[in-house]
Scaffold this motif. Structure first.
Motif, PDB file in Angstrom:
ATOM      1  N   ILE A 163       0.859  -1.198   0.000  1.00 60.91           N
ATOM      2  CA  ILE A 163       0.000   0.000   0.000  1.00 60.91           C
ATOM      3  C   ILE A 163       0.887   1.236   0.000  1.00 60.91           C
ATOM      4  CG2 ILE A 163      -1.943  -1.053   1.241  1.00 60.91           C
ATOM      5  CD1 ILE A 163      -0.696   0.640   3.701  1.00 60.91           C
ATOM      6  N   GLN A 164       0.284   2.400  -0.190  1.00 58.85           N
ATOM      7  CA  GLN A 164       1.016   3.672  -0.151  1.00 58.85           C
ATOM      8  C   GLN A 164       0.547   4.432   1.091  1.00 58.85           C
ATOM      9  OE1 GLN A 164       3.003   5.265  -2.659  1.00 58.85           O
ATOM     10  NE2 GLN A 164       3.100   3.392  -3.885  1.00 58.85           N
ATOM     11  N   VAL A 165       1.496   4.837   1.907  1.00 59.66           N
ATOM     12  CA  VAL A 165       1.137   5.707   3.053  1.00 59.66           C
ATOM     13  C   VAL A 165       1.964   6.980   2.920  1.00 59.66           C
ATOM     14  CG1 VAL A 165       1.183   5.970   5.568  1.00 59.66           C
ATOM     15  CG2 VAL A 165       0.568   3.770   4.542  1.00 59.66           C
ATOM     16  N   ASP A 166       1.269   8.093   2.742  1.00 62.93           N
ATOM     17  CA  ASP A 166       1.950   9.390   2.499  1.00 62.93           C
ATOM     18  C   ASP A 166       2.947   9.287   1.347  1.00 62.93           C
ATOM     19  OD1 ASP A 166       0.493  10.389   4.533  1.00 62.93           O
ATOM     20  OD2 ASP A 166       2.138  10.413   6.004  1.00 62.93           O
ATOM     21  N   GLY A 167       2.600   8.582   0.327  1.00 65.49           N
ATOM     22  CA  GLY A 167       3.451   8.483  -0.871  1.00 65.49           C
ATOM     23  C   GLY A 167       4.600   7.497  -0.715  1.00 65.49           C
ATOM     24  N   VAL A 168       4.641   6.798   0.438  1.00 70.32           N
ATOM     25  CA  VAL A 168       5.735   5.831   0.639  1.00 70.32           C
ATOM     26  C   VAL A 168       5.172   4.420   0.435  1.00 70.32           C
ATOM     27  CG1 VAL A 168       7.411   4.920   2.303  1.00 70.32           C
ATOM     28  CG2 VAL A 168       6.841   7.352   2.306  1.00 70.32           C
ATOM     29  N   PRO A 169       5.802   3.595  -0.418  1.00 70.45           N
ATOM     30  CA  PRO A 169       5.289   2.235  -0.606  1.00 70.45           C
ATOM     31  C   PRO A 169       5.630   1.368   0.613  1.00 70.45           C
ATOM     32  CG  PRO A 169       7.257   2.585  -1.934  1.00 70.45           C
ATOM     33  CD  PRO A 169       6.980   3.884  -1.245  1.00 70.45           C
ATOM     34  N   LEU A 170       4.612   0.662   1.121  1.00 73.13           N
ATOM     35  CA  LEU A 170       4.820  -0.170   2.318  1.00 73.13           C
ATOM     36  C   LEU A 170       4.316  -1.584   2.047  1.00 73.13           C
ATOM     37  CD1 LEU A 170       3.490   1.965   5.338  1.00 73.13           C
ATOM     38  CD2 LEU A 170       5.854   1.555   4.716  1.00 73.13           C
ATOM     39  N   TYR A 171       5.003  -2.569   2.612  1.00 76.87           N
ATOM     40  CA  TYR A 171       4.486  -3.939   2.638  1.00 76.87           C
ATOM     41  C   TYR A 171       3.816  -4.112   3.994  1.00 76.87           C
ATOM     42  CZ  TYR A 171       6.186  -6.293  -1.540  1.00 76.87           C
ATOM     43  OH  TYR A 171       6.360  -6.736  -2.807  1.00 76.87           O
ATOM     44  N   ILE A 172       2.538  -4.474   3.984  1.00 75.69           N
ATOM     45  CA  ILE A 172       1.768  -4.556   5.220  1.00 75.69           C
ATOM     46  C   ILE A 172       1.377  -6.007   5.473  1.00 75.69           C
ATOM     47  CG2 ILE A 172      -0.475  -3.982   6.264  1.00 75.69           C
ATOM     48  CD1 ILE A 172       1.152  -1.574   6.217  1.00 75.69           C
ATOM     49  N   TYR A 173       1.561  -6.425   6.746  1.00 75.21           N
ATOM     50  CA  TYR A 173       1.135  -7.778   7.097  1.00 75.21           C
ATOM     51  C   TYR A 173       0.510  -7.744   8.498  1.00 75.21           C
ATOM     52  CZ  TYR A 173       1.237 -12.743   8.206  1.00 75.21           C
ATOM     53  OH  TYR A 173       0.883 -14.024   8.583  1.00 75.21           O
ATOM     54  N   GLY A 174      -0.609  -8.368   8.658  1.00 73.22           N
ATOM     55  CA  GLY A 174      -1.265  -8.365   9.968  1.00 73.22           C
ATOM     56  C   GLY A 174      -1.603  -9.769  10.445  1.00 73.22           C
ATOM     57  N   GLU A 175      -1.663  -9.910  11.777  1.00 75.88           N
ATOM     58  CA  GLU A 175      -2.049 -11.215  12.344  1.00 75.88           C
ATOM     59  C   GLU A 175      -3.026 -10.974  13.493  1.00 75.88           C
ATOM     60  OE1 GLU A 175       0.582 -14.356  13.636  1.00 75.88           O
ATOM     61  OE2 GLU A 175       1.730 -14.155  11.747  1.00 75.88           O
ATOM     62  N   ALA A 176      -3.975 -11.838  13.631  1.00 73.62           N
ATOM     63  CA  ALA A 176      -4.923 -11.703  14.741  1.00 73.62           C
ATOM     64  C   ALA A 176      -4.326 -12.344  16.000  1.00 73.62           C
ATOM     65  CB  ALA A 176      -6.233 -12.407  14.395  1.00 73.62           C
ATOM     66  N   VAL A 177      -4.574 -11.710  17.155  1.00 74.41           N
ATOM     67  CA  VAL A 177      -4.101 -12.302  18.419  1.00 74.41           C
ATOM     68  C   VAL A 177      -5.324 -12.904  19.108  1.00 74.41           C
ATOM     69  CG1 VAL A 177      -2.820 -11.885  20.555  1.00 74.41           C
ATOM     70  CG2 VAL A 177      -2.429 -10.412  18.564  1.00 74.41           C
ATOM     71  N   ARG A 178      -5.253 -14.177  19.409  1.00 71.52           N
ATOM     72  CA  ARG A 178      -6.408 -14.868  20.010  1.00 71.52           C
ATOM     73  C   ARG A 178      -5.993 -15.614  21.276  1.00 71.52           C
ATOM     74  NH1 ARG A 178     -10.449 -15.203  16.171  1.00 71.52           N
ATOM     75  NH2 ARG A 178      -9.681 -14.767  14.037  1.00 71.52           N
ATOM     76  N   GLN A 179      -6.978 -15.750  22.113  1.00 71.99           N
ATOM     77  CA  GLN A 179      -6.786 -16.685  23.239  1.00 71.99           C
ATOM     78  C   GLN A 179      -7.939 -17.666  23.143  1.00 71.99           C
ATOM     79  OE1 GLN A 179      -7.260 -15.397  27.342  1.00 71.99           O
ATOM     80  NE2 GLN A 179      -5.347 -16.444  27.844  1.00 71.99           N
ATOM     81  N   GLY A 180      -7.587 -18.868  22.816  1.00 76.55           N
ATOM     82  CA  GLY A 180      -8.643 -19.837  22.511  1.00 76.55           C
ATOM     83  C   GLY A 180      -9.421 -19.325  21.321  1.00 76.55           C
ATOM     84  N   SER A 181     -10.752 -19.188  21.498  1.00 78.78           N
ATOM     85  CA  SER A 181     -11.542 -18.682  20.374  1.00 78.78           C
ATOM     86  C   SER A 181     -11.793 -17.188  20.506  1.00 78.78           C
ATOM     87  CB  SER A 181     -12.878 -19.437  20.306  1.00 78.78           C
ATOM     88  OG  SER A 181     -13.571 -19.232  21.520  1.00 78.78           O
ATOM     89  N   GLN A 182     -11.221 -16.604  21.600  1.00 76.92           N
ATOM     90  CA  GLN A 182     -11.504 -15.167  21.829  1.00 76.92           C
ATOM     91  C   GLN A 182     -10.488 -14.303  21.100  1.00 76.92           C
ATOM     92  OE1 GLN A 182     -11.123 -13.872  25.898  1.00 76.92           O
ATOM     93  NE2 GLN A 182     -11.666 -11.783  25.346  1.00 76.92           N
ATOM     94  N   LEU A 183     -11.010 -13.329  20.327  1.00 78.85           N
ATOM     95  CA  LEU A 183     -10.141 -12.408  19.588  1.00 78.85           C
ATOM     96  C   LEU A 183      -9.695 -11.304  20.531  1.00 78.85           C
ATOM     97  CD1 LEU A 183      -9.012 -11.421  16.813  1.00 78.85           C
ATOM     98  CD2 LEU A 183     -11.116 -10.084  16.596  1.00 78.85           C
ATOM     99  N   LEU A 184      -8.363 -11.169  20.693  1.00 84.02           N
ATOM    100  CA  LEU A 184      -7.858 -10.149  21.621  1.00 84.02           C
ATOM    101  C   LEU A 184      -7.478  -8.865  20.878  1.00 84.02           C
ATOM    102  CD1 LEU A 184      -5.595 -12.410  23.867  1.00 84.02           C
ATOM    103  CD2 LEU A 184      -7.927 -11.672  24.311  1.00 84.02           C
ATOM    104  N   GLY A 185      -7.144  -8.995  19.619  1.00 80.90           N
ATOM    105  CA  GLY A 185      -6.753  -7.799  18.852  1.00 80.90           C
ATOM    106  C   GLY A 185      -5.961  -8.204  17.607  1.00 80.90           C
ATOM    107  N   TYR A 186      -5.303  -7.174  17.010  1.00 77.99           N
ATOM    108  CA  TYR A 186      -4.528  -7.427  15.778  1.00 77.99           C
ATOM    109  C   TYR A 186      -3.165  -6.783  15.891  1.00 77.99           C
ATOM    110  CZ  TYR A 186      -9.153  -8.370  13.775  1.00 77.99           C
ATOM    111  OH  TYR A 186     -10.404  -8.854  13.534  1.00 77.99           O
TER     112      TYR A 186
END
Ligand code: ADP
Length: 461
Positions: free
Chosen positions: A113-136
């Motif tokens: 993606i582009q953020v402020d004209g800078v090309p970035l490689y973005i990768y995200g992962e979900a943080v879970r405890q058991g089946s509960q989603l804690l965040g990203y």
């Protein structure tokens, strides 16, 4: 188009293909390796943060380590709560946020993606405890420097490929030109030879072992053959010219005699019948000579053309007697004896006309080359399986060295030049003998005389 231009163009085409493939391969390899490295990096960092994140109480949700530990100047980190609100960011992000792309997170994809004209490689992962989603956890890394490096690589690869192409093209053109120069010199010399028709000239080339040296040697040997053939043709032409002149001369002599006899008959003949009879007899002799000559030339021409002789049973003594009778008429007083009793009734397979010409040639020569006072004798013998006829004279004889050549066309021995002739008689005689399966032998002594013996196979022997 010159070979050198063609070769240079072909070579340049090959270089273009090779260099283009090489440049594209290098560029793609570097491009893929560098970007895969970035992908791997963002995935690794995201995994490390997820691993170190622990669930907090219900207010804080997630307790994450200090994010700047994981960041570098061009790596950005952000933690989102399960509802998509930013919980924490690396310092280098300032007030900016990395987008939370839930679809890509679900698919485990790295997005550019582009953020402020800078090309970035973005990768995200979900943080879970058991089946509960804690965040990203979202990790972004700038690929600007990679793109700059790739652009620089491109800016280097393509011009240097173009320069290499031009330089190698010129080098190839020059090398081919140098290799071809001797060929051009050869071609120039060869065309000079062709224009000047100078078959004695040869092509010059120093290095005899290389291909051009071998080509030069081949052309030179062709020129040698050409020169030989040219000489032979010239020789044949000269011989034919001389032959024609000699034959014309030989035919003209009897014709002149006949014409002057005719003149004399016209003037004196009417009043002097004795003179007239003598002149007519002379004319008959000359006409016979001419007819004989023409017949013999015809035999030679037919045999040259490969014609076969029609043969039939012939009484050899009849033919010899006939030839003796005719030769006697032109013997100018040289006694000519014919003693061939042993051949009475002997039959050979022959053409009577050809056989008669054979004996006439031998008898003519015997008379011609026997000065007055000498004599000619014809004898016949019956040997085992063959009839042998010898024509002997007491004339000038033939030098030993000349004997092997007297049957060659146009050969005349030195001592024979006091008589006219064209050197064809014995060549024709040899042809006739060969056509009849016979043979001829010569016994001779210079100044003493000659004896020509013809042997013919008997019929049914
Ligand atoms: P020509 O008689 O026209 O010269 P021939 O072919 O008949 O040609 O003979 C070739 C040569 O052989 C003669 O020029 C002569 O030198 C030699 N020759 C032939 N027959 C005799 C002969 N009977 N005596 C001496 N020389 C002869």
């Amino acid at each position: 188009m010159y070979i050198r231009t063609r070769l240079a163009l072909w070579f340049m085409l090959i270089i273009v293909v090779v260099l283009a493939a090489f440049s594209v391969a290098i560029y793609q390899l570097t491009h893929n390796n560098l970007l895969m490295e970035i992908q791997w990096d963002v995935q690794q960092r995201a995994a490390a943060i997820v691993k170190s994140a622990t669930p907090g109480d219900s207010q804080t949700g997630l307790i994450v380590p200090k994010l700047d530990v994981f960041s570098t100047p061009d790596t950005y980190l952000q933690i989102y709560g399960p509802d998509g609100t930013v919980i924490s960011s690396s310092v280098n992000l300032n007030s900016r946020t990395l987008p939370l792309m839930k679809d890509a997170i679900r698919a485990g994809q790295v997005k550019e993606i582009q953020v402020d004209g800078v090309p970035l490689y973005i990768y995200g992962e979900a943080v879970r405890q058991g089946s509960q989603l804690l965040g990203y956890v979202v990790v972004g890394r700038s690929v600007r420097t990679i793109y700059l490096a790739l652009n620089r690589l491109q800016g280097f690869l393509y011009p240097s490929a173009a320069i290499t192409l031009v330089l190698t093209g010129l080098l190839v053109w020059f090398l081919v030109w140098r290799a071809m120069r001797p060929l051009e010199k050869l071609a120039a010399t060869a065309s000079e030879i062709a224009v000047a028709r100078d078959h004695t000239r040869r092509l010059q080339y120093k290095n005899t072992r290389d291909e051009i040296g071998r080509l030069t040697a081949t052309i030179n040997s062709m020129l040698q053959s050409l020169e030989n053939a040219y000489r032979q043709v010239q020789d044949v032409n000269d011989k034919q010219r001389n032959f024609l002149a000699d034959v014309s001369h030989e035919l003209r002599t009897p014709l002149t005699i006949m014409l002057s006899s005719l003149d004399l008959i016209g003037r004196v003949g009417a009043t002097d019948p004795e003179f007239q009879a003598e002149a007519l007899a002379d004319m008959r002799v000359e006409a016979d000579r001419m007819a004989r000559m023409v017949t013999q030339l015809l035999i030679l021409a037919r045999s040259d053309a490969g014609d076969t002789v029609a043969r039939k049973p012939v009484l050899v003594s009849d033919v010899v007697q006939d030839a003796c009778r005719q030769a006697r008429q032109a013997s100018n007083g040289t006694p000519l004896e014919c003693e061939i009793e042993p051949l009475e009734g002997v039959v050979v397979s022959a053409s009577p006309d050809y056989l008669k010409q054979l004996f006439l040639i031998l008898l003519d020569n015997a008379v011609k080359y026997t000065p007055s006072g000498g004599h000619v004798t014809v004898t016949g013998n019956l040997n085992e399986g063959e009839a042998a006829i010898t024509v002997a004279d007491t004339g000038i004889g033939i030098a030993k060295a000349d004997v092997p050549r007297i049957f060659d066309r146009s050969f005349r021995a030195e001592n024979a030049h006091f008589r006219s002739g064209v050197g064809l008689g014995l060549a024709i005689a040899r042809r006739i003998i060969d056509q009849h399966g016979g043979k001829i032998e010569v016994a001779t002594e210079l100044g003493q005389g000659s004896a020509f013996t013809v042997s013919l196979p008997l019929m049914n022997s």
